[in-house]
Design an enzyme around this catalytic site. Structure first.
Site, PDB file in Angstrom:
ATOM      1  N   ILE A 151     -14.068   3.953  -4.838  1.00 34.04           N
ATOM      2  CA  ILE A 151     -15.457   4.029  -4.398  1.00 34.04           C
ATOM      3  C   ILE A 151     -15.511   4.620  -2.994  1.00 34.04           C
ATOM      4  O   ILE A 151     -16.218   5.595  -2.726  1.00 34.04           O
ATOM      5  CB  ILE A 151     -16.128   2.643  -4.383  1.00 34.04           C
ATOM      6  CG1 ILE A 151     -15.984   1.950  -5.739  1.00 34.04           C
ATOM      7  CG2 ILE A 151     -17.603   2.768  -4.016  1.00 34.04           C
ATOM      8  CD1 ILE A 151     -16.446   0.508  -5.740  1.00 34.04           C
ATOM      9  N   ASP A 156       0.812  -1.206   0.000  1.00 38.37           N
ATOM     10  CA  ASP A 156       0.000   0.000   0.000  1.00 38.37           C
ATOM     11  C   ASP A 156       0.854   1.267   0.000  1.00 38.37           C
ATOM     12  O   ASP A 156       1.802   1.394   0.786  1.00 38.37           O
ATOM     13  CB  ASP A 156      -0.899  -0.018   1.243  1.00 38.37           C
ATOM     14  CG  ASP A 156      -1.738   1.230   1.382  1.00 38.37           C
ATOM     15  OD1 ASP A 156      -2.631   1.422   0.552  1.00 38.37           O
ATOM     16  OD2 ASP A 156      -1.491   2.014   2.321  1.00 38.37           O
ATOM     17  N   GLU A 162       1.168  -0.139  -4.958  1.00 40.16           N
ATOM     18  CA  GLU A 162       0.397   1.082  -5.132  1.00 40.16           C
ATOM     19  C   GLU A 162       1.405   2.211  -4.957  1.00 40.16           C
ATOM     20  O   GLU A 162       2.032   2.329  -3.901  1.00 40.16           O
ATOM     21  CB  GLU A 162      -0.714   1.217  -4.100  1.00 40.16           C
ATOM     22  CG  GLU A 162      -1.528   2.500  -4.323  1.00 40.16           C
ATOM     23  CD  GLU A 162      -2.420   2.867  -3.155  1.00 40.16           C
ATOM     24  OE1 GLU A 162      -3.427   3.551  -3.387  1.00 40.16           O
ATOM     25  OE2 GLU A 162      -2.105   2.495  -2.010  1.00 40.16           O
TER      26      GLU A 162
END
Length: 591
Positions: free
Chosen positions: A384, A261, A294
């Site tokens: 989202i 991450d 990421e």
């Protein structure tokens, strides 16, 4: 057969009724080990800040470390927390207790990856995810990606507030239930990837600063993350802590890969490359292990330094602007020539390869990388959940337009990813949720969330933004399987199943050596792209507009159509690309 990872940290069973406990606490003058029912034991101070104690204990024993009379802490390398309490005792775990049913599983090659990102809690814990395996395999999924599962405070969380990175969250199940999930997935031929967080700890239950301050960059260094103090992986004991965490999940739990991450907040690409090298060395030649990044910095060189792929936010952001017209926040950087940025993603990987973005250069050249280095998606937990109201594209975009996008996503050579519920066009929001245990944190998170979106008029009043700490916020985020039975849900599943079958048959055999041949914008919302795919040329024509488009790039005779309505294919032959349409063909010779 059983598997374990030997760690220099934490509690390690010796096999003779004794356990070695070891803690790195360079700021502590003295550390005591407290064992449930076994009294208190002084730990021997070793060099470089280490403290160690070997004493009698068995699997299932609770323990913690006493740093001072006022401070008792769990083991930062705890394999399990008693009752899931981030402040309570850790538990000695026997890694060899679970007997693997599929010990010979060695993984699958990256070219076969079709990723399904999921939140374990919303799918019913480890057992709930295990129950869904046959359905996902039948759809065409080949790899599950679990959002972070490290122990966090409370019963519900996205996982990025974890503070004990070696302990599976008790709210999801036991360590053996996690192993059973992975074992069952391997039995179904599915890979399991894990999202890990090495850039920060959550705000509740992180005691490291009290006895191991070198874990973090000093405040005056200027290195901070949006979530708190930045971790200093350049300190050997700190860097090794996370390397061992990576090896632990891969060896002891037999995950098939890790997604790291937000690595740009670490600010240390050299350490990332060394982590990848150590993982590759440990995996050996006969096991396929995958590492995904990421990385907002778009550091393309890392994708040739041991990492298989990177989440491609550029692809998503450009496509999202084309679909919704949104320009707020980071979408503003894509609003100017969104189709051009999407075209560059298809042809070269990243849209930003060193050009200024918000006044600062971003990215590195990426055209030399193979398409499989880029994980493309229409939706994920961030895109989202970082919306104030957590809307999915299924409630923002007409179904026909989304169908065209799925063909673009699944029938290009990049690595595709879907988000849980996407396969049946779920309309449930995916909201940001937590379960912080102190009122101060509850208030801070709620007000921080409202402040974050205050400037966006489209989100309405601040009080309408769901409270992250309310149980109903989590409950609303749970996709409803009943929606899969609706006509729209059934149609979306049928489309994805068909597209993934086409991908497997026609694209998969050539993906390792696929290369982009170029892409171009045909209009503000239309494009044409080509790839060399073995002996053939893969062509995609995509019109996301609401009107037919006259074009002058007809396919060659003998093209084999992989996707497209016959009427739309016939219209293309006449020089007209239908609206809300993606057409895909293979031509028998090089373009």
């Amino acid at each position: 057969m059983s598997f374990r990872h030997a760690m220099p940290y934490g509690a390690e069973l010796h096999g003779d009724g004794r356990v070695r406990f070891r803690l790195w606490a360079p700021d502590a003058e003295r550390v005591l080990l407290e064992i449930d029912g076994g009294g208190t034991h002084p730990m021997r101070a070793l060099d470089d800040g280490w403290h160690e104690c070997i004493c009698e204990a068995a699997a299932g024993t609770g323990y913690r470390y006493r740093i001072s009379e006022a401070l008792r802490v769990p083991d930062p390398a705890s394999r399990r927390q008693q009752g899931g309490d981030v402040h309570g005792p850790s538990v000695v775990v026997d890694p060899a207790a679970y007997r693997w049913q599929h010990p010979r599983w060695s993984g699958r090659p990256w070219r076969e990856a079709v990723i399904y990102e999921l939140h374990v809690g919303l799918m019913g814990g480890f057992r709930g995810v295990q129950a869904a395996l046959p359905r996902l395999r039948e759809l065409g999924i080949t790899a599950l990606e679990l959002m972070p599962i490290a122990q966090f405070p409370g019963e519900r969380n996205w996982g990025y507030d974890g503070v004990l990175p070696f302990a599976p969250a008790a709210a999801y199940g036991t360590p053996d239930e996690l192993k059973a999930l992975i074992d069952a997935a391997h039995g179904q031929g599915l890979m399991v990837l894990l999202d890990v967080v090495y850039n920060h700890f959550g705000p509740d239950g992180n005691y490291l600063g009290a006895y191991a301050s070198p874990f973090f960059h000093a405040a005056e260094s200027g290195q901070q993350t949006p979530w708190g103090a930045a971790i200093d992986v350049a300190v050997p004991q700190v860097g090794d802590f996370f390397v061992h965490n990576a090896l632990y999940w891969l060896e002891e739990y037999r995950f098939d890969g890790l997604r790291l991450d937000a690595v740009h907040t670490l600010g240390n690409p050299a350490w990332l490359a060394s982590l990848a090298a150590r993982v590759r060395a440990a995996a050996g030649e006969h096991r396929q292990v995958h590492l995904i990044l990421e990385n907002e910095a778009n550091q393309a060189h890392l994708l040739r330094a041991g990492f298989d792929a990177q989440w491609n936010d550029d692809f998503h952001n450009a496509l999202h602007v084309l679909l919704t017209g949104e320009r707020s926040g980071y979408y503003g950087a894509y609003a100017d020539d969104a189709i051009g940025k999407l075209v560059r993603c298809l042809a070269e990987g990243f849209a930003w390869q060193g050009e200024p973005m918000r006044g600062k250069p971003r990215g590195e050249p990426s055209a030399h990388l193979r398409p499989l280095c880029f994980v493309d998606f229409l939706q994920n937990h961030d895109q989202i959940g970082n919306r104030a109201l957590g809307e999915r594209l299924s409630v923002l975009v007409p179904p026909a337009l989304l169908d065209a996008c799925y063909a673009l996503l699944l029938l290009t050579p990049a690595t595709p990813m879907l988000f849980m519920g996407e396969e049946w066009a779920s309309t449930a929001p995916f909201l940001f949720f937590t379960d912080h245990q102190t009122q101060a944190l509850r208030d801070a998170v709620r007000e921080g969330r409202r402040k974050e979106f205050a400037e966006f008029e489209s989100y309405g009043k601040a009080e309408e933004i769901p409270d992250p700490n309310a149980a109903e916020t989590c409950d609303r985020s749970r996709p409803d399987p009943a929606e899969a039975e609706r006509p729209e849900g059934a149609a979306r599943q049928a489309l994805l199943r068909q597209l993934l079958a086409v991908r497997k048959q026609h694209l998969l055999p050539h993906l390792d050596h696929a290369r982009a041949l170029g892409a171009e914008a045909l209009a503000e919302r239309a494009l044409h792209a080509r790839w060399q795919l073995g002996p053939a040329c893969l062509r995609i024509y995509c019109n996301l507009g609401d009107a037919p488009l006259a074009i002058d790039i007809p396919p060659t005779r003998g093209a084999r159509w992989l996707h497209g309505e016959p009427s739309a294919v016939a219209a293309l032959a006449e020089g007209c690309l239908a609206p809300a349409c993606t057409l895909v063909c293979l031509e028998p010779s090089a373009c």
